[in-house]
Design a protein around this motif. Structure first.
Motif, PDB file in Angstrom:
ATOM      1  N   THR A   2       0.835  -1.202   0.000  1.00  0.00           N
ATOM      2  CA  THR A   2       0.000   0.000   0.000  1.00  0.00           C
ATOM      3  C   THR A   2       0.867   1.248   0.000  1.00  0.00           C
ATOM      4  O   THR A   2       0.617   2.196  -0.766  1.00  0.00           O
ATOM      5  CB  THR A   2      -0.949   0.003   1.217  1.00  0.00           C
TER       6      THR A   2
ATOM      7  N   GLU B  17      -5.633   4.655  -1.070  1.00  0.00           N
ATOM      8  CA  GLU B  17      -6.149   3.886   0.063  1.00  0.00           C
ATOM      9  C   GLU B  17      -7.660   4.031   0.096  1.00  0.00           C
ATOM     10  O   GLU B  17      -8.193   5.143   0.053  1.00  0.00           O
ATOM     11  CB  GLU B  17      -5.530   4.384   1.367  1.00  0.00           C
TER      12      GLU B  17
ATOM     13  N   ARG C 202      -6.411   6.174   5.242  1.00  0.00           N
ATOM     14  CA  ARG C 202      -5.911   7.196   4.311  1.00  0.00           C
ATOM     15  C   ARG C 202      -5.504   8.464   5.064  1.00  0.00           C
ATOM     16  O   ARG C 202      -4.441   9.024   4.826  1.00  0.00           O
ATOM     17  CB  ARG C 202      -6.974   7.537   3.268  1.00  0.00           C
TER      18      ARG C 202
END
Length: 112
Positions: A32, A43, A49
């Motif tokens: 990620t 995200e 996020r």
């Protein structure tokens, strides 16, 4: 009798499963981070996020802390069958997420 002693106990299997979950969480975090850093993905989880946007180290600490907390809870308590089933579902979901990450990495490396 020797083979019965050699088999891992149910508690050992649960702790090993928690360790596997920790590894999958960290692989997910690394993929990620890579994807966000280079603009390949976003995200999807709004909380994660915003945490990532504020501090990447906090993002990694959160990703690591949840399976570690579960590991300690499993070690000191006797988990119910529901908890065991939810752990299995979580492993399946994280495995699918890892495959999604691998898919976009392959797509990005082929087309860029």
């Amino acid at each position: 009798m020797e083979t019965a002693k050699a088999l891992p106990s149910s508690n050992d299997r649960l702790l090993n499963t928690c360790f596997l979950l920790f590894c999958l969480c960290m692989i997910d975090a690394i993929f990620t981070d890579f994807g966000i850093r280079y603009g390949h993905i976003q995200e999807a989880n709004p909380f994660v996020r915003s945490l990532y946007d504020v501090n990447v180290i906090a993002f990694y600490l959160m990703k690591a802390s949840l399976p570690i907390l579960l590991f300690f809870l499993m070690h000191f308590t006797k988990p119910s069958q529901l908890v065991k089933n939810l752990l299995a579902v979580t492993l399946i979901i994280y495995t699918l997420v890892i495959f999604i990450h691998i898919s976009w990495i392959i797509i990005v490396s082929v087309f860029i």
